[in-house]
Design a protein around this motif. Structure first.
Motif, mmCIF file in Angstrom:
data_model
loop_
_atom_site.group_PDB
_atom_site.id
_atom_site.type_symbol
_atom_site.label_atom_id
_atom_site.label_comp_id
_atom_site.label_asym_id
_atom_site.label_seq_id
_atom_site.Cartn_x
_atom_site.Cartn_y
_atom_site.Cartn_z
ATOM 1 N N ALA A 1 0.827 -1.210 0.000
ATOM 2 C CA ALA A 1 0.000 0.000 0.000
ATOM 3 C C ALA A 1 0.861 1.260 0.000
ATOM 4 O O ALA A 1 0.542 2.239 -0.695
ATOM 5 C CB ALA A 1 -0.939 0.000 1.198
ATOM 6 N N HIS A 2 1.943 1.260 0.758
ATOM 7 C CA HIS A 2 2.827 2.434 0.800
ATOM 8 C C HIS A 2 3.530 2.619 -0.543
ATOM 9 O O HIS A 2 3.652 3.740 -1.036
ATOM 10 C CB HIS A 2 3.851 2.290 1.919
ATOM 11 N N ALA A 3 3.997 1.525 -1.126
ATOM 12 C CA ALA A 3 4.652 1.599 -2.432
ATOM 13 C C ALA A 3 3.660 2.043 -3.501
ATOM 14 O O ALA A 3 4.015 2.808 -4.410
ATOM 15 C CB ALA A 3 5.247 0.241 -2.786
ATOM 16 N N GLN A 4 2.418 1.609 -3.382
ATOM 17 C CA GLN A 4 1.390 1.967 -4.348
ATOM 18 C C GLN A 4 1.123 3.473 -4.341
ATOM 19 O O GLN A 4 0.858 4.063 -5.391
ATOM 20 C CB GLN A 4 0.101 1.201 -4.044
ATOM 21 N N LYS A 5 1.202 4.098 -3.174
ATOM 22 C CA LYS A 5 0.994 5.551 -3.086
ATOM 23 C C LYS A 5 2.057 6.302 -3.884
ATOM 24 O O LYS A 5 1.748 7.226 -4.634
ATOM 25 C CB LYS A 5 1.019 6.001 -1.623
#
Length: 103
Positions: free
Chosen positions: A48-52
């Motif tokens: 999720a953090h990488a996706q942001k």
């Protein structure tokens, strides 16, 4: 625990942006990496953090995918469907009427 997570890749080849884990382009350590134009922009434990970051870079790039064109229908198929529809619309006209012993 290194290498226990599965392979993952999400990318936009046109702008050389990718979100990867355990691929040949990034270390096999289970972390998610955001790669833009061959340079690692960040390393994240959670997808999720990488996706942001991936979404932020995609938005900043101004990339717009080309619209997908619907395939053209074959004239033979269209003609067949038209004939089939006409057959069923007119089928009631050819039904035999009457009861037992009548034609």
């Amino acid at each position: 625990m290194a290498g226990t997570s599965g392979f993952f890749r999400q990318r936009v080849p046109a702008i050389k942006l990718s979100l990867e884990r355990n691929t040949t382009e990034v270390p096999n350590d289970g972390w998610f990496y955001v790669v833009f134009r061959g340079v690692i922009q960040g390393r994240y434990r959670q997808k999720a953090h990488a996706q942001k970051i991936y979404s932020k870079l995609l938005g900043e790039s101004g990339y717009k995918p080309e619209p997908v064109r619907a395939p053209e229908k074959s004239q033979a198929v269209e003609r067949y469907l038209d004939d089939l529809e006409a057959y069923w619309l007119d089928s009631h006209k050819h039904a035999k009427r009457g009861g037992k012993g009548r034609f």
